[in-house]
Scaffold this motif. Structure first.
Motif, PDB file in Angstrom:
ATOM      1  N   TRP A 183      -3.637   5.895   0.933  1.00 39.57           N
ATOM      2  CA  TRP A 183      -4.076   4.633   0.633  1.00 39.57           C
ATOM      3  C   TRP A 183      -4.669   3.542   0.969  1.00 39.57           C
ATOM      4  O   TRP A 183      -5.202   2.878   0.972  1.00 39.57           O
ATOM      5  N   ALA A 198       0.936  -1.070   0.213  1.00 42.00           N
ATOM      6  CA  ALA A 198      -0.146  -0.016   0.172  1.00 42.00           C
ATOM      7  C   ALA A 198       1.384   1.235  -0.457  1.00 42.00           C
ATOM      8  O   ALA A 198       0.451   2.228  -0.446  1.00 42.00           O
ATOM      9  N   LYS A 252      -4.626  -0.431  -2.570  1.00 43.57           N
ATOM     10  CA  LYS A 252      -5.667   0.537  -1.686  1.00 43.57           C
ATOM     11  C   LYS A 252      -6.067   0.133  -0.567  1.00 43.57           C
ATOM     12  O   LYS A 252      -6.913  -1.098  -0.744  1.00 43.57           O
TER      13      LYS A 252
END
Length: 348
Positions: free
Chosen positions: A337, A74, A80
């Motif tokens: 993210w 991430a 994400k």
């Protein structure tokens, strides 16, 4: 009581334990003396798998790699993460996994092999779909997770130095020979009672203890009761029915053999290159534990993502709880993210 029998058996027991204990201490001293300048980051280009292997060597706990990998991906923009009240965490694949951004000259064969493991795991997770829900997908990703952990463990075992394997194996041989010798000495001196033949069971139990794996919870649940029944019950019979001094020497010898086997699994004699990397990782860990608030704030000013860049490695080094109080005092923006309360959900 024949004093010489007791003295000889005790000497055999002590020598057996020392054969495993001395290389263990030497290995620990070499690691503790590794040059450790201040390190603000883990070694450049090292993934969580690299750090776990280098820091823990063959003693790594492979199941602890999954959360750090998710955070590592991430932070590098490959996935994400989003909280979902009903299905845990939603992990969305954003793009294909790429190797660390380092010069080709800095990439070692070990790093390439670890990236191959990482890539296979990444592709396996997102093969059915680019979206993954951690709770809803537990059954479907079980095999992928298991393959990752097995690969990490196998690679770690292969990276043990020949000296480590040789000493660990020889320690097991010494453990076996010492208890056999102590049993035969007692058999020859104390009237050769047939009860000594029962010692075959605990002697074999030492070999089974090393031979039977305990990587999975079910293996642990079965292994230890089996060893206790196979070796422990016959040993108890021997100790109860033998003459006092014979039972005492055999009991001490058995304890020494078991201690030797347990100690031998922790022997870790590393190469100079591995010691150097270990020292850098340890320096990074020590910096985070010792750092004052103003030092961390300076790093965050230089790199606003510092906290989230090091987070995967904090998992690996088992220092997230100790760092919580420090970073809670520092105001940081949440990463782009992750959608949710990252600190409370993932980190702690």
């Amino acid at each position: 009581m024949k004093t010489w029998v007791f003295v000889v058996c005790i000497l055999i027991s002590v020598c057996t334990v020392m054969f495993a204990l001395v290389p263990l201490i030497i290995g620990k001293l070499r690691l503790n003396r590794a040059l450790r300048p201040i390190e603000f980051y883990p070694p450049r280009g090292y993934s969580p798998i690299d750090v776990m292997n280098k820091y823990y060597s063959h003693r790594l706990r492979a199941h602890e790699i999954i959360n750090p990998l998710m955070l590592y991906w991430a932070s590098r923009g490959f996935v994400k993460i989003e909280e979902d009240c009903k299905r845990g965490l939603k992990i969305t694949k954003l793009k294909e996994l790429e190797p660390p951004e380092v010069d080709e000259s800095e990439m070692t064969n070990q790093m390439r092999n670890n990236f191959k493991i990482e890539k296979e795991y990444f592709d396996g997770l997102f093969e059915p779909s680019i979206e993954l829900y951690t709770l809803a997908a537990l059954s479907s990703i079980k095999d992928v997770n298991k393959k990752l952990m097995e690969s990490c463990k196998q690679k770690a075992k292969k990276r043990r130095t020949g000296k480590t394997d040789w000493l660990a194996g020889l320690s097991l041989v010494f453990a076996e020979l010492s208890i056999i010798a102590i049993t035969l000495i007692n058999y020859a001196v104390y009237d050769g009672d047939g009860i000594y033949a029962v010692m075959l069971f605990p002697i074999i139990a030492i070999i089974l203890f090393k031979a039977i794996p305990n990587d999975e919870p079910i293996e642990v649940m079965l292994k230890y009761p089996f060893i206790a029944v196979w070796g422990g019950a016959p040993l108890a019979v021997v100790l109860i029915f033998l003459p006092y001094y014979s039972a005492l020497t055999i009991g001490i010898g058995m304890a020494a053999s078991i201690a030797t086997v347990l100690i031998s699994s922790h022997i870790d004699i590393r190469s100079e290159k591995n010691i150097e990397i270990y020292g850098r990782i340890r320096a990074f860990k020590q910096f985070l534990l010792d750092a004052e608030k103003d030092q961390l704030e300076t790093l965050i000013e230089e790199n606003p993502n510092y906290y989230f860049d090091i987070l995967p490695y904090c998992y690996i080094l088992k220092i997230t709880k100790k760092l919580k109080e420090k970073f809670d005092k520092i105001t940081t923006d949440g990463p782009s993210w992750y959608l949710g309360e990252l600190r409370d959900t993932l980190m702690f």
